[in-house]
Design a protein around this motif. Structure first.
Motif, short mmCIF file in Angstrom:
data_model
loop_
_atom_site.label_atom_id
_atom_site.label_comp_id
_atom_site.label_asym_id
_atom_site.label_seq_id
_atom_site.Cartn_x
_atom_site.Cartn_y
_atom_site.Cartn_z
N MET A 1 -20.23 2.04 8.80
CA MET A 1 -19.25 1.26 8.02
C MET A 1 -17.96 2.05 7.83
N GLY A 2 -16.84 1.35 7.94
CA GLY A 2 -15.56 2.01 7.72
C GLY A 2 -15.15 1.97 6.26
N ASP A 3 -13.92 2.36 6.02
CA ASP A 3 -13.39 2.33 4.67
C ASP A 3 -13.20 0.88 4.21
N GLU A 4 -13.52 0.64 2.95
CA GLU A 4 -13.21 -0.66 2.33
C GLU A 4 -11.96 -0.46 1.47
N VAL A 5 -10.89 -1.12 1.87
CA VAL A 5 -9.61 -0.95 1.18
C VAL A 5 -9.12 -2.30 0.68
N LYS A 6 -8.83 -2.36 -0.60
CA LYS A 6 -8.27 -3.58 -1.19
C LYS A 6 -7.01 -3.23 -1.97
N VAL A 7 -6.06 -4.15 -1.97
CA VAL A 7 -4.82 -3.98 -2.73
C VAL A 7 -4.67 -5.16 -3.67
N PHE A 8 -4.57 -4.87 -4.96
CA PHE A 8 -4.24 -5.90 -5.94
C PHE A 8 -2.74 -5.83 -6.15
N GLY A 9 -2.05 -6.91 -5.85
CA GLY A 9 -0.60 -6.87 -5.91
C GLY A 9 0.01 -8.20 -6.30
N PHE A 10 1.34 -8.23 -6.24
CA PHE A 10 2.12 -9.44 -6.50
C PHE A 10 3.21 -9.51 -5.46
N TRP A 11 3.37 -10.68 -4.84
CA TRP A 11 4.27 -10.79 -3.68
C TRP A 11 5.69 -10.34 -4.00
N GLY A 12 6.15 -10.55 -5.24
CA GLY A 12 7.52 -10.23 -5.59
C GLY A 12 7.70 -8.86 -6.22
N SER A 13 6.72 -7.99 -6.09
CA SER A 13 6.80 -6.65 -6.70
C SER A 13 7.13 -5.59 -5.65
N PRO A 14 8.27 -4.92 -5.79
CA PRO A 14 8.58 -3.80 -4.89
C PRO A 14 7.53 -2.69 -4.97
N PHE A 15 6.89 -2.56 -6.13
CA PHE A 15 5.87 -1.52 -6.30
C PHE A 15 4.63 -1.86 -5.46
N SER A 16 4.22 -3.13 -5.49
CA SER A 16 3.10 -3.56 -4.64
C SER A 16 3.43 -3.38 -3.17
N ARG A 17 4.66 -3.70 -2.81
CA ARG A 17 5.06 -3.61 -1.40
C ARG A 17 5.03 -2.17 -0.90
N ARG A 18 5.25 -1.22 -1.81
CA ARG A 18 5.14 0.19 -1.41
C ARG A 18 3.75 0.48 -0.83
N VAL A 19 2.74 0.02 -1.55
CA VAL A 19 1.36 0.29 -1.16
C VAL A 19 1.04 -0.37 0.18
N GLU A 20 1.44 -1.63 0.31
CA GLU A 20 1.18 -2.34 1.56
C GLU A 20 1.92 -1.68 2.74
N LEU A 21 3.17 -1.31 2.52
CA LEU A 21 3.92 -0.65 3.59
C LEU A 21 3.25 0.64 4.03
N ALA A 22 2.81 1.45 3.07
CA ALA A 22 2.17 2.72 3.42
C ALA A 22 0.92 2.48 4.27
N LEU A 23 0.11 1.51 3.87
CA LEU A 23 -1.10 1.21 4.64
C LEU A 23 -0.76 0.66 6.02
N LEU A 24 0.27 -0.19 6.08
CA LEU A 24 0.68 -0.76 7.36
C LEU A 24 1.20 0.32 8.30
N PHE A 25 2.02 1.22 7.79
CA PHE A 25 2.54 2.30 8.64
C PHE A 25 1.43 3.25 9.09
N LYS A 26 0.41 3.39 8.27
CA LYS A 26 -0.74 4.22 8.63
C LYS A 26 -1.73 3.50 9.55
N GLY A 27 -1.56 2.17 9.65
CA GLY A 27 -2.49 1.40 10.46
C GLY A 27 -3.85 1.20 9.82
N ILE A 28 -3.89 1.13 8.49
CA ILE A 28 -5.15 1.00 7.75
C ILE A 28 -5.38 -0.47 7.39
#
Length: 223
Positions: free
Chosen positions: A1-28
């Motif tokens: 089994m691989g890593d289980e990664v979940k993000v609790f966020g809000f579409w209009g939050s720059p803070f949430s987008r930080r987390v998603e961007l970091a995961l996307l750039f890492k390919g996670i």
């Protein structure tokens, strides 16, 4: 089994987008859970972030991490590919400084310049421009704050990179322009042109409608 990664966020939050961007750039791969931050907060959000009770929260194999800059550090240390911070200790410290500058100085005065009562906006706008001037000096003519690739500071500054130009247009307040801050303005173009940003950030019209409603509510309450 691989890593289980979940993000609790809000579409209009720059803070949430930080987390998603970091995961996307890492390919996670991750599961995204949208939270109604303006209404009733979900029980899992309250369970995983009982102190601040806000997004974003990263859940990694059942372990919650809160606060966006803390989450970025965690992501960078957990998944080594595509590092978000430079290796050199001094350069790493500078990147952390500018990321924190975004939260401590830059974002609060920009929001005040847009949302504060009219009599307070002019001074707040001056302070906001001083912050943008400092960011432009940190960019120092580079394509991105991290050099040739998007890194920690660019991700932390996504509020300026993506949201600010839309919000200031809606609010009728010009803070960031090509005339006043040519390098920083060019950086925003580079930032939103990046495919990961372009494909994963909300449409400009959706942002405009949401922030117009927020600005109207705030200004109505002030009258």
């Amino acid at each position: 089994m691989g890593d289980e990664v979940k993000v609790f966020g809000f579409w209009g939050s720059p803070f949430s987008r930080r987390v998603e961007l970091a995961l996307l750039f890492k390919g996670i791969p991750y599961e995204y859970i949208e939270e109604d931050v303006l209404g009733s907060k979900g029980p899992l959000l309250l369970q995983y972030n009982p102190v601040h009770k806000k997004v974003p929260v990263l859940l990694h194999n059942g372990k919650p991490i809160a606060e966006s800059l803390v989450i970025l550090e965690y992501i960078n240390e957990t998944w080594k590919s595509n590092p978000l911070l430079p290796e050199d200790p001094y350069d790493k410290a500078k990147a952390r400084f500018w990321a924190k500058f975004m939260d401590d100085k830059c974002m609060p005065v920009i929001q005040k310049a847009i949302l504060a009562p009219e009599k307070e906006r002019e001074q707040a706008a001056e302070e906001a421009c001083e912050c943008l001037k400092a960011l432009e000096s940190a960019l120092n003519g580079k394509r991105f704050f991290g050099g040739d690739a998007i890194g920690m500071v660019d991700i932390a500054a996504n509020f300026v990179g993506f949201w600010l130009r839309i919000i200031q247009e809606v609010a009728g307040v010009e803070l960031l322009s090509a005339e006043k801050f040519p390098d920083l303005f060019k950086w925003t173009d580079e930032f939103v042109s990046c495919s990961i940003v372009r494909e994963n950030f909300p449409h400009k019209d959706k942002v405009s409608v949401a922030f117009k409603a927020r600005i109207d509510r705030m200004r109505e309450a002030q009258n």
